[in-house]
Motif scaffolding. Structure first.
Motif, PDB file in Angstrom:
ATOM      1  N   GLY A   1      28.831  72.101  39.458  1.00 13.64           N
ATOM      2  CA  GLY A   1      28.808  71.083  40.498  1.00 13.64           C
ATOM      3  C   GLY A   1      27.755  71.383  41.551  1.00 13.64           C
ATOM      4  O   GLY A   1      26.826  72.174  41.333  1.00 13.64           O
ATOM      5  N   ALA A   2      27.884  70.768  42.696  1.00 16.22           N
ATOM      6  CA  ALA A   2      26.857  70.818  43.736  1.00 16.22           C
ATOM      7  C   ALA A   2      26.534  72.257  44.147  1.00 16.22           C
ATOM      8  O   ALA A   2      27.431  73.004  44.553  1.00 16.22           O
ATOM      9  CB  ALA A   2      27.304  70.025  44.952  1.00 16.22           C
ATOM     10  N   PRO A   3      25.264  72.667  44.070  1.00 18.15           N
ATOM     11  CA  PRO A   3      24.871  74.027  44.469  1.00 18.15           C
ATOM     12  C   PRO A   3      24.644  74.113  45.970  1.00 18.15           C
ATOM     13  O   PRO A   3      24.401  73.111  46.642  1.00 18.15           O
ATOM     14  CB  PRO A   3      23.558  74.237  43.710  1.00 18.15           C
ATOM     15  N   GLU A   4      24.698  75.334  46.483  1.00 16.01           N
ATOM     16  CA  GLU A   4      24.509  75.535  47.924  1.00 16.01           C
ATOM     17  C   GLU A   4      23.035  75.551  48.320  1.00 16.01           C
ATOM     18  O   GLU A   4      22.711  75.396  49.497  1.00 16.01           O
ATOM     19  CB  GLU A   4      25.179  76.836  48.355  1.00 16.01           C
ATOM     20  N   LEU A   5      22.134  75.762  47.379  1.00 13.72           N
ATOM     21  CA  LEU A   5      20.688  75.823  47.652  1.00 13.72           C
ATOM     22  C   LEU A   5      20.382  76.808  48.792  1.00 13.72           C
ATOM     23  O   LEU A   5      19.752  76.444  49.790  1.00 13.72           O
ATOM     24  CB  LEU A   5      20.142  74.427  47.997  1.00 13.72           C
ATOM     25  N   PRO A   6      20.793  78.064  48.675  1.00 13.74           N
ATOM     26  CA  PRO A   6      20.701  78.995  49.812  1.00 13.74           C
ATOM     27  C   PRO A   6      19.279  79.278  50.275  1.00 13.74           C
ATOM     28  O   PRO A   6      19.032  79.404  51.474  1.00 13.74           O
ATOM     29  CB  PRO A   6      21.391  80.263  49.289  1.00 13.74           C
ATOM     30  N   GLU A   7      18.342  79.380  49.331  1.00  8.10           N
ATOM     31  CA  GLU A   7      16.962  79.669  49.748  1.00  8.10           C
ATOM     32  C   GLU A   7      16.351  78.491  50.505  1.00  8.10           C
ATOM     33  O   GLU A   7      15.655  78.675  51.509  1.00  8.10           O
ATOM     34  CB  GLU A   7      16.088  80.020  48.531  1.00  8.10           C
ATOM     35  N   LEU A   8      16.643  77.285  50.055  1.00  7.46           N
ATOM     36  CA  LEU A   8      16.114  76.103  50.733  1.00  7.46           C
ATOM     37  C   LEU A   8      16.699  75.972  52.133  1.00  7.46           C
ATOM     38  O   LEU A   8      15.974  75.682  53.099  1.00  7.46           O
ATOM     39  CB  LEU A   8      16.428  74.849  49.916  1.00  7.46           C
ATOM     40  N   THR A   9      17.997  76.185  52.271  1.00  9.23           N
ATOM     41  CA  THR A   9      18.618  76.030  53.588  1.00  9.23           C
ATOM     42  C   THR A   9      18.222  77.160  54.529  1.00  9.23           C
ATOM     43  O   THR A   9      18.063  76.934  55.732  1.00  9.23           O
ATOM     44  CB  THR A   9      20.152  75.961  53.458  1.00  9.23           C
ATOM     45  N   LEU A  10      18.061  78.379  54.012  1.00  3.94           N
ATOM     46  CA  LEU A  10      17.599  79.481  54.860  1.00  3.94           C
ATOM     47  C   LEU A  10      16.180  79.217  55.345  1.00  3.94           C
ATOM     48  O   LEU A  10      15.858  79.425  56.522  1.00  3.94           O
ATOM     49  CB  LEU A  10      17.663  80.799  54.088  1.00  3.94           C
TER      50      LEU A  10
END
Length: 495
Positions: free
Chosen positions: A303-312
């Motif tokens: 399901g929906a990923p957190e996209l940690p690198e993009l949000t950081l």
């Protein structure tokens, strides 16, 4: 930059991996925006407020960690400076009387936190820049001891390769501040009110464009930061201070046209993806922390990923109107984060500022003729800078009107539009009347937090006080009036 960071140094390989992961996140988000369901139910809003802490002498109190422990409330957290705290209120719908309830909730939280902070002989103050701040507070020891703040400080300074240089000339006052700092601690002098609005992805471009159009008006009506290190500078000195404190560019890079990390932007957009793509294209990593999870694989399997690198990465680029990707209850959403306004002066003023903004956004987005199609992006950016310098006296450009001061623009055109927008959101008539009347009276009296501070200090200096004495007494009066929650347009200037 709210993520946990447990490292303060990074290798060349770290940066290379991070760039690849940011692009992978961007590709995943692109696919999600085209094929994946996002939250698009009732409009959800959120509020963050940054505070200064002062001791009995009304200068910065560097006991933020102790105060946070004493308050013991999950809504509060640390900030970059040891004299700062941040309050995050839970998301809530916009319709009905929710924001009247928010005012009560905020007042209760502040009263409780203030009482507990008082046990440590500390007071909380909501103000864009604390006027009693001195150069000897702006040192490395004033950074909150946390790896994420140390990492941010080290990486910004390493990228810049020089001390942080602050150079701000006063707006007509003849005063100037020019000083170098060995850390990014000047950024901690800037405390703001951050407004969030969840919107459907398909609508995000229009909401962001409308918010950019309104940024100058927001600053003209809400300025609250005229003093820095004893100098009377801009109506909203927080704007150039934040831009310069987080600027990693040397003069040569600025001359080449390299974009700043504190950024108004350079063009109107069509999609939220435009902003995240610009971030990846223009800005190198500051804190290249990567995860082992592949976002595309996670999307197809879990399901929906957190996209940690993009949000950081997004958290290290400080747009005045910033895009946010997040997940709530396993459902992704996007929201607009408006970072234009300073904190304070009072709870009722901040709620009024927020609802004025939300109401105007709705009306502008749904207008038959989109405002950003009739004004250049450069004009919107100039309005923003002009309002930061001059506040209520700023000559702003508005299509169909020409050059006009913020108070006149609001009274003649924008106030009815804000009423209409809030009505479309479903905000109750009583709430609309209460808070938009505050905006109206502020325009009629032409008294903002900034003008009150300047006029009060001038009056105290005429009585014989020197600048530091006048600033301290002004802050004392400010605290009393702010705690009473009487809107700033009613505050008296000493005879």
């Amino acid at each position: 930059m709210g993520q946990v960071v447990d490292r303060t140094s990074f290798s060349r390989r770290d940066r290379q991996r991070y760039r690849i992961k940011v692009q992978r996140c961007l590709d995943t988000l692109d696919l999600m925006l085209r094929e994946y369901p996002f939250a698009d139910s009732e409009p959800m809003t959120g509020v963050e407020i940054e505070f200064n802490l002062v001791g009995s002498d009304l200068t910065p109190s560097l006991n933020g960690r102790d105060v946070l422990e004493t308050i013991n409330a999950e809504e509060f957290q640390t900030e970059l400076g040891r004299w700062n705290l941040e309050l995050n209120l839970p998301p809530r719908p916009l319709p009905g009387d929710q924001w009247r309830q928010l005012e009560h909730e905020l007042l209760d939280l502040l009263a409780g936190a203030g009482a507990k902070a008082g046990d440590l002989r500390t007071q909380l103050i909501m103000i864009g820049i604390l006027p009693t701040l001195r150069s000897d507070h702006m040192v490395a020891d004033s950074i909150t001891p946390d790896d994420r703040y140390y990492a941010l400080n080290d990486q910004l300074l390493n990228a810049r390769g020089e001390p942080v240089h602050i150079d701000i000339s006063g707006n007509g006052s003849g005063e100037q501040l020019a000083e170098d700092f060995e850390t990014i601690i000047p950024e901690a002098a800037c405390t703001s009110l951050q407004l969030h609005l969840q919107v459907a992805p398909a609508d995000f471009g229009r909401y962001w464009n409308a918010a950019q159009c309104l940024a100058g008006v927001q600053l003209g009506l809400g300025a609250n930061s005229p003093f820095l290190l004893d100098k009377h500078l801009w109506a909203e000195t927080r704007i150039p201070l934040f831009e310069q404190a987080c600027d990693v560019r040397t003069p040569e890079l600025r001359n080449q046209g390299v974009r700043p990390r504190v950024w108004f932007g350079e063009r109107w957009i069509d999609s939220v993806l435009d902003l995240f793509s610009e971030n990846a294209r223009y800005f190198p990593a500051l804190v290249p922390v990567t995860s082992e999870v592949d976002p595309m694989t996670q999307l197809h399997s879990d399901g929906a990923p957190e996209l940690p690198e993009l949000t950081l990465h997004n958290g290290t680029i400080w747009r005045w109107n910033r895009p946010i990707y997040d997940i709530s209850d396993s459902t992704p959403h996007v929201r607009l984060e408006n970072r234009v306004l300073p904190a304070g002066p009072t709870t009722v003023d901040m709620v009024a500022n927020a609802l004025f903004f939300y109401g105007l956004l709705r009306t502008l987005v749904e207008a038959d003729q989109q405002l950003w199609r009739t004004v250049s992006f450069e004009a919107a950016a100039e309005n923003f800078q002009t309002a930061a310098k001059h506040g209520m006296n700023a000559p702003l450009y508005w299509p169909g009107t020409g050059w006009i001061r913020p108070d006149e623009l609001v009274l003649r055109k924008l106030l009815p539009m804000a009423h209409e927008g809030l009505s479309r959101w479903g905000v109750s008539a009583a709430v609309r009347d209460r808070y938009l009347t505050v905006i109206e009276r502020r325009c009629v009296t032409r008294q903002t937090g900034s003008t009150w501070q300047v006029d009060t200090v001038a009056a105290l200096e005429e009585r014989g006080a020197d600048r530091p004495e006048a600033l301290r007494e002004m802050v004392e009066r400010y605290l009393v009036a702010s705690t009473a929650n009487q809107p700033v347009h009613t505050w008296e200037i000493p005879d």
